[in-house]
Write a protein that holds these residues in place. Structure first.
Motif, PDB file in Angstrom:
ATOM      1  N   ARG A  27       0.834  -1.211   0.000  1.00 53.29           N
ATOM      2  CA  ARG A  27       0.000   0.000   0.000  1.00 53.29           C
ATOM      3  C   ARG A  27       0.867   1.260   0.000  1.00 53.29           C
ATOM      4  O   ARG A  27       0.604   2.214  -0.747  1.00 53.29           O
ATOM      5  N   LEU A  28       1.895   1.285   0.840  1.00 52.93           N
ATOM      6  CA  LEU A  28       2.729   2.475   0.935  1.00 52.93           C
ATOM      7  C   LEU A  28       3.562   2.683  -0.330  1.00 52.93           C
ATOM      8  O   LEU A  28       3.797   3.819  -0.751  1.00 52.93           O
ATOM      9  N   THR A  29       4.003   1.599  -0.942  1.00 56.86           N
ATOM     10  CA  THR A  29       4.764   1.711  -2.184  1.00 56.86           C
ATOM     11  C   THR A  29       3.873   2.188  -3.319  1.00 56.86           C
ATOM     12  O   THR A  29       4.312   2.944  -4.205  1.00 56.86           O
ATOM     13  N   ALA A  30       2.614   1.760  -3.316  1.00 56.35           N
ATOM     14  CA  ALA A  30       1.684   2.146  -4.390  1.00 56.35           C
ATOM     15  C   ALA A  30       1.385   3.640  -4.389  1.00 56.35           C
ATOM     16  O   ALA A  30       0.952   4.183  -5.416  1.00 56.35           O
ATOM     17  N   LEU A  31       1.623   4.321  -3.293  1.00 56.86           N
ATOM     18  CA  LEU A  31       1.277   5.741  -3.204  1.00 56.86           C
ATOM     19  C   LEU A  31       2.011   6.594  -4.232  1.00 56.86           C
ATOM     20  O   LEU A  31       1.491   7.603  -4.698  1.00 56.86           O
ATOM     21  N   GLY A  32       3.224   6.207  -4.594  1.00 57.97           N
ATOM     22  CA  GLY A  32       4.000   7.039  -5.512  1.00 57.97           C
ATOM     23  C   GLY A  32       3.629   6.880  -6.968  1.00 57.97           C
ATOM     24  O   GLY A  32       4.004   7.711  -7.789  1.00 57.97           O
ATOM     25  N   VAL A  89       9.713  13.689  -9.604  1.00 58.46           N
ATOM     26  CA  VAL A  89       9.628  15.155  -9.647  1.00 58.46           C
ATOM     27  C   VAL A  89       8.185  15.606  -9.451  1.00 58.46           C
ATOM     28  O   VAL A  89       7.905  16.523  -8.668  1.00 58.46           O
ATOM     29  N   SER A  90       7.247  14.967 -10.153  1.00 60.98           N
ATOM     30  CA  SER A  90       5.848  15.375  -9.999  1.00 60.98           C
ATOM     31  C   SER A  90       5.306  14.985  -8.633  1.00 60.98           C
ATOM     32  O   SER A  90       4.499  15.718  -8.040  1.00 60.98           O
ATOM     33  N   VAL A  91       5.728  13.833  -8.084  1.00 59.54           N
ATOM     34  CA  VAL A  91       5.297  13.440  -6.741  1.00 59.54           C
ATOM     35  C   VAL A  91       5.832  14.438  -5.711  1.00 59.54           C
ATOM     36  O   VAL A  91       5.121  14.842  -4.779  1.00 59.54           O
ATOM     37  N   ALA A  92       7.083  14.857  -5.871  1.00 63.48           N
ATOM     38  CA  ALA A  92       7.664  15.829  -4.941  1.00 63.48           C
ATOM     39  C   ALA A  92       6.896  17.148  -4.983  1.00 63.48           C
ATOM     40  O   ALA A  92       6.650  17.775  -3.938  1.00 63.48           O
ATOM     41  N   ARG A  93       6.489  17.575  -6.170  1.00 56.34           N
ATOM     42  CA  ARG A  93       5.667  18.795  -6.264  1.00 56.34           C
ATOM     43  C   ARG A  93       4.319  18.596  -5.588  1.00 56.34           C
ATOM     44  O   ARG A  93       3.830  19.468  -4.862  1.00 56.34           O
ATOM     45  N   GLN A  94       3.721  17.442  -5.820  1.00 60.01           N
ATOM     46  CA  GLN A  94       2.406  17.162  -5.239  1.00 60.01           C
ATOM     47  C   GLN A  94       2.455  17.202  -3.720  1.00 60.01           C
ATOM     48  O   GLN A  94       1.531  17.700  -3.072  1.00 60.01           O
ATOM     49  N   TYR A  95       3.546  16.699  -3.144  1.00 62.04           N
ATOM     50  CA  TYR A  95       3.678  16.659  -1.682  1.00 62.04           C
ATOM     51  C   TYR A  95       4.428  17.874  -1.139  1.00 62.04           C
ATOM     52  O   TYR A  95       4.822  17.896   0.023  1.00 62.04           O
ATOM     53  N   GLN A  96       4.652  18.883  -1.994  1.00 61.95           N
ATOM     54  CA  GLN A  96       5.289  20.145  -1.601  1.00 61.95           C
ATOM     55  C   GLN A  96       6.734  19.978  -1.130  1.00 61.95           C
ATOM     56  O   GLN A  96       7.243  20.794  -0.360  1.00 61.95           O
ATOM     57  N   HIS A  97       7.419  18.954  -1.630  1.00 59.56           N
ATOM     58  CA  HIS A  97       8.860  18.808  -1.400  1.00 59.56           C
ATOM     59  C   HIS A  97       9.569  19.481  -2.579  1.00 59.56           C
ATOM     60  O   HIS A  97      10.174  18.825  -3.436  1.00 59.56           O
ATOM     61  N   LEU A  98       9.508  20.796  -2.621  1.00 58.09           N
ATOM     62  CA  LEU A  98       9.906  21.511  -3.824  1.00 58.09           C
ATOM     63  C   LEU A  98      11.412  21.519  -4.037  1.00 58.09           C
ATOM     64  O   LEU A  98      11.886  21.455  -5.178  1.00 58.09           O
ATOM     65  N   GLU A 127       1.553   8.513   8.285  1.00 56.62           N
ATOM     66  CA  GLU A 127       2.429   7.420   7.853  1.00 56.62           C
ATOM     67  C   GLU A 127       2.550   7.389   6.331  1.00 56.62           C
ATOM     68  O   GLU A 127       3.622   7.129   5.789  1.00 56.62           O
ATOM     69  N   CYS A 128       1.457   7.670   5.631  1.00 60.13           N
ATOM     70  CA  CYS A 128       1.513   7.706   4.167  1.00 60.13           C
ATOM     71  C   CYS A 128       2.444   8.824   3.697  1.00 60.13           C
ATOM     72  O   CYS A 128       3.255   8.628   2.778  1.00 60.13           O
ATOM     73  N   SER A 129       2.328   9.977   4.304  1.00 58.09           N
ATOM     74  CA  SER A 129       3.192  11.093   3.932  1.00 58.09           C
ATOM     75  C   SER A 129       4.654  10.774   4.215  1.00 58.09           C
ATOM     76  O   SER A 129       5.540  11.079   3.405  1.00 58.09           O
ATOM     77  N   ALA A 130       4.907  10.141   5.354  1.00 57.85           N
ATOM     78  CA  ALA A 130       6.281   9.767   5.704  1.00 57.85           C
ATOM     79  C   ALA A 130       6.839   8.748   4.716  1.00 57.85           C
ATOM     80  O   ALA A 130       8.023   8.793   4.352  1.00 57.85           O
ATOM     81  N   ALA A 131       5.993   7.823   4.254  1.00 63.12           N
ATOM     82  CA  ALA A 131       6.443   6.813   3.290  1.00 63.12           C
ATOM     83  C   ALA A 131       6.858   7.463   1.977  1.00 63.12           C
ATOM     84  O   ALA A 131       7.888   7.108   1.386  1.00 63.12           O
ATOM     85  N   THR A 181       7.857  10.552   1.574  1.00 56.69           N
ATOM     86  CA  THR A 181       9.072  11.326   1.831  1.00 56.69           C
ATOM     87  C   THR A 181      10.295  10.428   1.839  1.00 56.69           C
ATOM     88  O   THR A 181      11.334  10.760   1.243  1.00 56.69           O
ATOM     89  N   ARG A 182      10.188   9.276   2.515  1.00 55.41           N
ATOM     90  CA  ARG A 182      11.327   8.346   2.545  1.00 55.41           C
ATOM     91  C   ARG A 182      11.690   7.877   1.136  1.00 55.41           C
ATOM     92  O   ARG A 182      12.867   7.772   0.782  1.00 55.41           O
ATOM     93  N   THR A 183      10.691   7.587   0.341  1.00 59.61           N
ATOM     94  CA  THR A 183      10.954   7.106  -1.020  1.00 59.61           C
ATOM     95  C   THR A 183      11.605   8.186  -1.862  1.00 59.61           C
ATOM     96  O   THR A 183      12.560   7.925  -2.615  1.00 59.61           O
ATOM     97  N   LEU A 184      11.098   9.406  -1.768  1.00 62.91           N
ATOM     98  CA  LEU A 184      11.705  10.508  -2.516  1.00 62.91           C
ATOM     99  C   LEU A 184      13.151  10.734  -2.090  1.00 62.91           C
ATOM    100  O   LEU A 184      14.030  10.960  -2.939  1.00 62.91           O
ATOM    101  N   ASP A 185      13.408  10.657  -0.793  1.00 63.21           N
ATOM    102  CA  ASP A 185      14.787  10.838  -0.314  1.00 63.21           C
ATOM    103  C   ASP A 185      15.703   9.746  -0.861  1.00 63.21           C
ATOM    104  O   ASP A 185      16.849  10.014  -1.253  1.00 63.21           O
ATOM    105  N   ALA A 186      15.199   8.510  -0.884  1.00 60.72           N
ATOM    106  CA  ALA A 186      16.018   7.407  -1.398  1.00 60.72           C
ATOM    107  C   ALA A 186      16.304   7.579  -2.884  1.00 60.72           C
ATOM    108  O   ALA A 186      17.434   7.357  -3.350  1.00 60.72           O
ATOM    109  N   LEU A 187      15.293   7.979  -3.646  1.00 50.43           N
ATOM    110  CA  LEU A 187      15.499   8.197  -5.073  1.00 50.43           C
ATOM    111  C   LEU A 187      16.446   9.365  -5.327  1.00 50.43           C
ATOM    112  O   LEU A 187      17.287   9.314  -6.235  1.00 50.43           O
TER     113      LEU A 187
END
Length: 709
Positions: free
Chosen positions: A345-350, A475-484, A414-418, A420-426
């Motif tokens: 579920r958490l992986t599917a969010l991105g 990039v688009s996920v980061a914009r969506q979650y305001q990780h600009l 928890e979804c937001s944290a997941a 964020t963790r994925t974006l940081d790893a990428l």
């Protein structure tokens, strides 16, 4: 003496060169053609922008060739050196294998075969296959490809659009790019423009017996340009969902009847196991509603129970009765460990095009080894599909269901944290790979302290290519979650994909989003300048000249406002290159001179001072190329000789070979063919045998010099 080239051949050549300036040698041929066009016409001739413009130019040039036999011979050699078919087709099919569990669909297959084999009679052979998610449209297409192997001896080619980063799928030009790659066209031979790719596609299919399948299409625009004009090519467009308006034979894939549904389940689970589950079948058939994916998932569950009737499936008791694929995914989540369902579920969010153990581990906050075991477990119950490269992917409807249920199951924090963790790893992976790919470039960030370092440039590029879809999506996920800031840094990390791998179509959406983030939140900054530069470079490589100019000018303004001389000079240089490749030699020369002046303002000890000598050598080479196009050959030769000597001192063999090639062209234009041949010899000795396009170009240039000499 060579004959004057025919007008039709000249028109075809000019159009092909204009549409097909891919790679360094494609651009070299474009510049040589522009220089010869200027000499023939006696004036600067801007690059035409449409077929009518190329036709008009061809007519003007052809009218002058009868009076100048030397130039007629030059054009004849240029036209004769361009392959009639830029690439052949591979002998093997590019279709994936059909499913061993394929069941029924006789009527659908019969309709498709009828359309594929009917007399053309002036109507293209095109079918639109559609049906709800999971019903089996892809299986039908692959089954048809296997059945019709003998009917399409020149190839059966398949492109699947579902693994693209955006929700709307790829643009038409990107669809053509994928198809041409499947057809075996080398990257350096694929034209940058949509019109050029369409022209090449039509050349490749002309007179051949082929089948082309485009799976998971989402719009008419994606496939309109693929409709064949040749009678023995069959285009099959597959839509997972409602059919869209398209001139084709529309064929719907219906739900499986109970009889064939049971037959499919027997193929998956075995006759004995289905026989021992007879009491459960009515409920299973009711829930699955003839959906092939849901039926296969149910059969996998029965097989896993080892033919022993178990307790009622809680998911079946909570059956919604509205969406068989979602119900199957819900049931699968009940059959894996809770931590595995959470990971999915958490992986599917991105909405990631592909899922690696690294991505899944970051999303779930677990070790990669544990994530790999969970992914295997999830694939066993059909929550994920394994890919040949060891990764996985979600079916679109399964992913949507998992993402929709992640919030209610695990909570928004928890979804937001997941995510964020994925974006940081990428981001960490991309920064390491970009630094490895371009270790001396100031356009890439230093590698971060955490994460995995890569061995060399080749590995860095390979990692970026393998992860390209996910990085663009990030990039688009980061914009969506305001990780600009993350969105902008990811955009910058894509630079090696543009520069070294030529993935312009793939990175364009991400660069647009990253530049927009910079304009909104860090205007007139170095970050904004860098992203506008990358976007301008990308658009220029795709032949979208006006947009490219706008972005390059924006880069100049941002770098100037930020006081970043190196960035400003580089952006001005980009403006010069954009003019050069449009045969605007005077404006190009002025830009290159301006860039040189800015580079010379960087004082010793200032940032970028160590790069100034090389930057000046490159600017001098570009000035020499522009001067050649202007007919100022002595000045061109002097600057190109200086650039050649600089790169020789620096032991930069490839850049030295490029400058020698430019110098040989200038000497040839000046009628100094003996000297030009010597420069060609020198360039050939410097090039690695793997530089086949460059060596091929030099061979053609040698012939021009020998004939003229």
């Amino acid at each position: 003496m060579l004959e004057v080239v025919a007008l039709s051949a000249l028109t075809a050549f000019l159009t092909a060169v204009g549409n097909g300036a891919a790679g360094e040698m494609g651009k070299q041929l474009l510049l040589s053609t522009g220089s010869l066009a200027r000499r023939t016409m006696g004036r600067q001739t801007p690059l035409p922008t449409d077929p009518e413009g190329w036709q008009t130019l061809a007519g003007h040039i052809h009218a002058r060739l009868g009076d100048d036999r030397r130039q007629a011979g030059e054009w004849s050699l240029l036209v004769g050196g361009l392959p009639e078919h830029p690439a052949g087709l591979p002998a093997a099919s590019a279709m994936p294998p059909a499913s061993r569990d394929f069941t029924d669909r006789q009527n659908v297959v019969k309709q498709l075969k009828r359309e594929a084999t009917r007399p053309a009679a002036g109507r293209p052979r095109v079918a639109l296959l559609h049906g709800p998610a999971g019903i089996g449209t892809t299986a039908v297409a692959l089954h048809l490809g296997a059945l019709c192997h003998a009917q399409f001896p020149d190839g059966r080619f398949y492109v699947d659009l579902r693994d693209t980063p955006g929700e709307l799928g790829p643009a038409p030009a990107a669809v053509l790019l994928r198809l041409l790659r499947q057809m075996g066209v080398p990257p350096e031979r694929i034209p940058p423009t949509e019109s050029g790719r369409q022209q090449l596609y039509r050349q490749l299919i002309d007179g051949r017996r082929m089948m082309v399948v485009v799976d998971h299409a989402s719009s008419v625009a994606q496939v309109r340009g693929l409709v064949p004009a040749t009678p023995d090519v069959f285009l099959l467009v597959v839509v997972s969902g409602p059919a869209f308006a398209f001139e084709a034979e529309r064929i719907e894939v219906p739900a499986l009847s109970d009889r064939y549904a049971v037959q499919l389940m027997r193929k998956v689970a075995g006759k004995e196991r289905i026989a021992r589950a007879t009491s459960q079948l009515p409920g299973v058939l009711d829930r699955c509603a003839g959906n092939a994916f849901a039926l296969k998932a149910a059969a996998v569950r029965l097989r896993a129970e080892d033919a022993r009737p178990g307790p009622p499936d809680p998911a079946a008791e909570a059956w919604s009765g509205r969406h068989p694929v979602h119900d199957a995914a819900r049931s699968a989540c009940r059959r894996v460990r809770p931590e595995t369902a959470r990971l999915c579920r958490l992986t599917a969010l991105g909405g990631w095009p592909s899922v690696s153990a690294r991505i899944a581990a970051a999303a779930a906050g677990v070790a990669e080894e544990e994530a790999a075991r969970m992914l295997d477990e999830a694939a066993d119950v059909q929550l994920l599909e394994p890919l040949p490269d060891g990764r996985y992917r979600f079916r679109p409807e399964v992913r949507r269901h998992l993402a929709d249920t992640a919030g209610p199951e695990h909570g928004i924090p928890e979804c937001s944290a997941a995510v964020t963790r994925t974006l940081d790893a990428l981001l960490d992976q991309a920064l390491h790979a970009a630094h490895a790919a371009l270790p001396r470039s100031w356009r890439t960030e230093p590698a971060p302290a955490r994460g995995e370092a890569y061995r060399d440039e080749a590995e860095g590029v390979a990692v970026l290519v393998a992860e390209a879809g996910n990085l663009v999506r990030a990039v688009s996920v980061a914009r969506q979650y305001q990780h600009l800031t993350t969105a902008m840094r990811l955009g910058r990390a894509l630079w090696p994909l543009q520069l070294k791998a030529g993935h312009w179509d793939e990175v364009l959406p991400a660069l647009r989003a990253a530049a927009r983030s910079a304009d909104e939140h860090r205007p007139n900054s170095r970050m904004a300048g860098a992203l506008h530069f990358q976007l301008g470079h990308c658009l220029g490589e795709l032949g979208r000249w006006e947009e490219a100019d706008e972005e390059a000018q924006a880069a100049v303004a941002c770098e100037r406002a930020a006081g970043h001389l190196r960035g400003e000079a580089s952006a001005v240089e980009l403006l010069g290159l954009l003019s050069l490749h449009r045969w605007l030699y005077g404006p190009a020369y002025e830009r290159f001179v301006e860039a040189e002046r800015i580079y010379r303002r960087i004082a010793p000890g200032q940032e970028g001072a160590q790069d100034v000598p090389r930057a000046l050598a490159l600017a001098g080479r570009h000035q020499g190329r522009a001067l050649r196009g202007m007919g100022r050959l002595d000045e061109s030769r002097r600057l190109l000789e200086e650039a050649t000597e600089f790169f020789a001192r620096q032991a930069e063999a490839y850049n030295q070979a490029r400058a020698l090639t430019d110098l040989a062209e200038t000497l040839h234009d000046a009628g100094r063919n003996t000297e030009a041949l010597k420069k060609i010899d020198d360039a050939e000795r410097l090039l690695d045998p793997a530089a086949a396009p460059h060596l091929g170009y030099l061979a053609a240039l040698r012939l021009r010099c020998e004939v003229a000499g």
